[in-house]
Design a protein around this motif. Structure first.
Motif, PDB file in Angstrom:
ATOM      1  N   GLY A  32       0.814  -1.214   0.000  1.00 52.08           N
ATOM      2  CA  GLY A  32       0.000   0.000   0.000  1.00 52.08           C
ATOM      3  C   GLY A  32       0.845   1.260   0.000  1.00 52.08           C
ATOM      4  O   GLY A  32       0.557   2.209  -0.735  1.00 52.08           O
ATOM      5  N   THR A  33       1.908   1.283   0.814  1.00 54.20           N
ATOM      6  CA  THR A  33       2.768   2.463   0.829  1.00 54.20           C
ATOM      7  C   THR A  33       3.518   2.614  -0.496  1.00 54.20           C
ATOM      8  O   THR A  33       3.689   3.723  -0.996  1.00 54.20           O
ATOM      9  N   ASP A  34       3.934   1.494  -1.061  1.00 56.43           N
ATOM     10  CA  ASP A  34       4.620   1.552  -2.357  1.00 56.43           C
ATOM     11  C   ASP A  34       3.689   2.048  -3.456  1.00 56.43           C
ATOM     12  O   ASP A  34       4.096   2.811  -4.337  1.00 56.43           O
ATOM     13  N   LEU A  35       2.430   1.630  -3.398  1.00 53.52           N
ATOM     14  CA  LEU A  35       1.459   2.047  -4.399  1.00 53.52           C
ATOM     15  C   LEU A  35       1.170   3.540  -4.290  1.00 53.52           C
ATOM     16  O   LEU A  35       1.117   4.255  -5.300  1.00 53.52           O
ATOM     17  N   ALA A  36       0.994   4.031  -3.065  1.00 50.92           N
ATOM     18  CA  ALA A  36       0.731   5.460  -2.857  1.00 50.92           C
ATOM     19  C   ALA A  36       1.876   6.313  -3.403  1.00 50.92           C
ATOM     20  O   ALA A  36       1.655   7.418  -3.913  1.00 50.92           O
ATOM     21  N   ALA A  37       3.102   5.785  -3.310  1.00 51.25           N
ATOM     22  CA  ALA A  37       4.280   6.538  -3.745  1.00 51.25           C
ATOM     23  C   ALA A  37       4.293   6.805  -5.246  1.00 51.25           C
ATOM     24  O   ALA A  37       5.023   7.681  -5.714  1.00 51.25           O
TER      25      ALA A  37
END
Length: 200
Positions: A32-37
């Motif tokens: 999720g954090t990688d996707l938001a980035a």
């Protein structure tokens, strides 16, 4: 567009995670954090567990402004990601924080003010306290309150009969007037001016 809509905004999400699926949840949270980035306006993100074996996990992310945040939050990519975690993750609470919503402009998760930092060397995510020391908070409040109180005291002295009122009544009227002024205008402005000093 309002001033607050143009300020960076941090979202803190509290989730309950099935402890038996912690390994799967770890990969899911990082995804999720990688996707938001990958989204425009992204300023940083991270996640942390309340403790070893705890069901409570916290995720934080920050975007340039409300518009870029909403593009992420309404995106099909985020919807897909959330759906993929439905079997083991349940959202409990969400908080949004901007500079004008909190006197000391910090991301909040269940009352704990935090900053998410990304370690370039290891790729690990850490959550570190950024609450200013109490003496800095007190100084900031005083710097806002003193001139406002001084001006109010001076101006109220021109109202016929005000200085003859009982002390308790004068203080009551003054505090009723000054509290919203301090909370909505003065303190947000002072903390914006002192942000760098408060976060050192």
């Amino acid at each position: 567009m309002t001033e607050s809509a143009l300020e960076p905004i941090t979202v803190a999400i509290e989730r309950r995670i099935d402890p038996e699926r912690a390994i799967e949840a770890t990969s899911w949270m990082q995804a999720g954090t990688d996707l938001a980035a990958t989204f425009p306006g992204f300023l940083g993100s991270g996640w942390v567990r309340a403790g070893e074996g705890s069901e409570l996990w916290y995720m934080l992310y920050r975007f340039r402004d409300i518009a870029t945040l909403e593009k992420w939050e309404t995106s099909p990519q985020r919807t897909w990601w959330l759906d993929s975690g439905n079997a083991f993750a349940r959202e409990v609470r969400v908080e949004r924080r901007t500079g004008t919503e909190g006197w000391f402009d910090a991301a909040q998760a269940t009352g704990i003010e935090t900053r998410v930092t990304q370690s370039l060397a290891t790729g690990s995510v850490a959550v570190q306290p950024v609450v200013p020391p109490r003496w800095k908070q007190a100084t900031t409040i005083w710097l806002g309150f003193f001139p406002v109180n001084l001006l109010a005291t001076f101006l109220l002295g021109f109202i016929p009969g005000f200085t003859e009122l009982p002390l308790v009544l004068r203080v009551l009227i003054t505090t009723l007037m000054l509290t919203p002024i301090m909370a909505y205008w003065v303190l947000p402005a002072v903390t914006r001016l002192l942000r760098g000093w408060l976060q050192r």
